[in-house]
Design an enzyme around this catalytic site. Structure first.
Site, PDB file in Angstrom:
ATOM      1  N   GLU A  43       0.825  -1.210   0.000  1.00 28.53           N
ATOM      2  CA  GLU A  43       0.000   0.000   0.000  1.00 28.53           C
ATOM      3  C   GLU A  43       0.862   1.265   0.000  1.00 28.53           C
ATOM      4  OE1 GLU A  43      -3.021   0.357  -0.664  1.00 28.53           O
ATOM      5  OE2 GLU A  43      -3.754  -1.692  -0.488  1.00 28.53           O
ATOM      6  N   TYR A 124      -6.037   6.655   4.349  1.00 33.44           N
ATOM      7  CA  TYR A 124      -6.260   5.573   3.383  1.00 33.44           C
ATOM      8  C   TYR A 124      -5.444   4.323   3.745  1.00 33.44           C
ATOM      9  CZ  TYR A 124      -5.760   2.522  -0.476  1.00 33.44           C
ATOM     10  OH  TYR A 124      -5.720   1.369  -1.200  1.00 33.44           O
ATOM     11  N   ASP A 142      -9.467   5.170  -2.042  1.00 32.16           N
ATOM     12  CA  ASP A 142      -8.432   5.704  -2.938  1.00 32.16           C
ATOM     13  C   ASP A 142      -9.125   6.291  -4.172  1.00 32.16           C
ATOM     14  OD1 ASP A 142      -9.229   3.548  -4.443  1.00 32.16           O
ATOM     15  OD2 ASP A 142      -7.252   2.632  -4.611  1.00 32.16           O
ATOM     16  N   CYS A 204     -20.194  -4.487 -15.719  1.00 36.22           N
ATOM     17  CA  CYS A 204     -20.139  -4.107 -14.314  1.00 36.22           C
ATOM     18  C   CYS A 204     -21.167  -4.888 -13.490  1.00 36.22           C
ATOM     19  CB  CYS A 204     -20.399  -2.611 -14.193  1.00 36.22           C
ATOM     20  SG  CYS A 204     -20.448  -2.050 -12.489  1.00 36.22           S
ATOM     21  N   CYS A 210     -26.487   1.604 -10.494  1.00 35.43           N
ATOM     22  CA  CYS A 210     -25.638   2.788 -10.713  1.00 35.43           C
ATOM     23  C   CYS A 210     -26.456   3.961 -11.250  1.00 35.43           C
ATOM     24  CB  CYS A 210     -24.514   2.428 -11.690  1.00 35.43           C
ATOM     25  SG  CYS A 210     -23.441   3.828 -12.017  1.00 35.43           S
TER      26      CYS A 210
HETATM   27 FE1  SF4 Z   1     -20.448   0.248 -13.041  1.00 30.86          FE
HETATM   28 FE2  SF4 Z   1     -21.589   2.628 -12.803  1.00 30.86          FE
HETATM   29 FE3  SF4 Z   1     -18.958   2.440 -13.080  1.00 30.86          FE
HETATM   30 FE4  SF4 Z   1     -20.605   1.910 -15.140  1.00 30.86          FE
HETATM   31  S1  SF4 Z   1     -20.307   3.878 -14.140  1.00 30.86           S
HETATM   32  S2  SF4 Z   1     -18.791   0.721 -14.532  1.00 30.86           S
HETATM   33  S3  SF4 Z   1     -22.277   0.941 -14.108  1.00 30.86           S
HETATM   34  S4  SF4 Z   1     -20.166   1.695 -11.356  1.00 30.86           S
END
Ligand code: SF4
Length: 345
Positions: A43, A124, A142, A204, A210
């Site tokens: 780290e 951190y 981070d 993702c 998101c």
């Molecule tokens: Fe995942 Fe949102 Fe990042 Fe796209 S913007 S990779 S959906 S966390």
């Protein structure tokens, strides 16, 4: 099940399948116990430095000094020389101070608060060692984690002001169990999927949660405040060679590149009288120019090469065989200056 539980569970399941293989990492599910020394060392090395650049240094350090006690007992100049090329040399000085303190204590403390008291451990690093090295519930944030969280929750305040809400949201989605794996999952997601310019939202594991993705422009987050231009400085480094040896100095303790071997220099814009004084009178020739970016300024360093006759003492320093310069542990700036000087001879 609330949304934060879902996010942590999805991320941990993704990490179990896609965790990066890194020299300091214990693979998920391996049952091995993490070594806080290796986590701490990695780290510290990873601060402002990429995993690719850190990996060979990490291997070299852990082969040479496999425990914190071994590192604590190492001569300071050997550690500084082994660090050469990794940059941000105050980290190496803190590394030695911290290793000595931890060795005297008999080992790393396991709480985030106690880790935070050690030299060179900011918020951190203390949280990362507590979570990854000791499995404590801690929230290391981070730049990767910052980006992922700013996007997941579409935090529109510009950085650095947004750090507070980002920390709060990161804390809210951190699970009580497997906090270390969760922290590493967030780091991996930020490094490989939720990348700065071109997030790969289709891959993702938390894309359904998101908010930034729903806005259609997730790369807009985190919002950054306009950057100030870095000041420019200039200076001269001196290559003085005699009988196949070059004159090297050790830079003073706490300043820029402190404790490192280096070519002598003029203090980089330290002189206000505009003089072009050299360490010794005689024939000098221009060896070229090195550009280097430090955290707080950019440096243009001219290289002056001594090509004169014999001369008297030069003060504190040492003659170093010029064909063994790679063993001197020069920081990158002076290694580049030395290469230019040698090619001009
Ligand atoms: Fe995942 Fe949102 Fe990042 Fe796209 S913007 S990779 S959906 S966390």
């Amino acid at each position: 099940m609330d949304a934060s539980e879902t996010i942590s569970e999805l991320l941990l399941a993704w990490y179990d399948r896609h965790a990066r293989t890194l020299p300091w990492r214990i693979p998920p599910g391996s049952g091995e116990t993490p070594d806080p020394y290796r986590i701490w060392l990695s780290e510290v090395m990873l601060q402002q430095t990429t995993t690719g650049a850190v990996a060979p240094y990490f291997r070299k350090f852990t082969e040479r000094w496999p425990t914190v006690q071994a590192l604590a007992a190492a001569p300071e100049e050997e550690v500084m020389a082994a660090w050469a090329g990794l940059g941000y040399y105050s980290r190496a000085r803190n590394l030695i101070a911290c290793a000595r303190e931890v060795a005297a204590m008999g080992g790393f403390p396991d709480s985030e608060e106690a880790l935070r008291q050690l030299p060179g451990l900011g918020a951190y690093t203390a949280a990362a060692v507590a979570a990854i090295g000791f499995g404590k519930r801690a929230v290391p944030v981070d730049a990767n984690v910052e980006r992922v969280v700013a996007r997941l929750f579409a935090i529109g305040d510009p950085l650095p002001g947004a750090r507070k809400p980002i920390r709060a949201h990161a804390g809210a989605i951190t699970p009580d169990a497997r906090a270390g794996d969760f922290a590493q999952a967030m780091m991996d997601l930020g490094a490989g999927v939720c990348t700065p310019r071109d997030p790969k939202c289709l891959l993702c594991p938390v894309n359904a949660h998101c908010i930034a993705r729903k806005t259609g422009d997730p790369a807009r987050f985190p919002v950054k405040a306009a950057k100030k231009a870095k000041p420019e400085r200039s200076g001269t480094a001196f290559w003085i060679e005699r009988n196949g040896a070059v004159w090297l100095v050790t830079r003073p303790g706490k300043g820029m590149l402190g404790g490192m071997r280096a070519l002598p220099d003029d203090g980089w814009s330290a002189r206000s009288d505009g003089s072009d004084e050299t360490p010794i009178p005689g024939q000098w020739k221009a060896g070229g120019v090195v550009r280097h970016g430090f955290t707080h300024f950019n440096l243009t360093l001219g290289v002056a090469v001594y090509a004169g006759e014999a001369f008297d003492a030069l003060g504190d320093g040492e003659w170093w065989p010029s064909d063994k310069l790679d063993e001197a542990g020069l920081p990158t700036l002076f290694a580049k200056a030395a290469a230019l000087a040698r090619s001009s001879l």
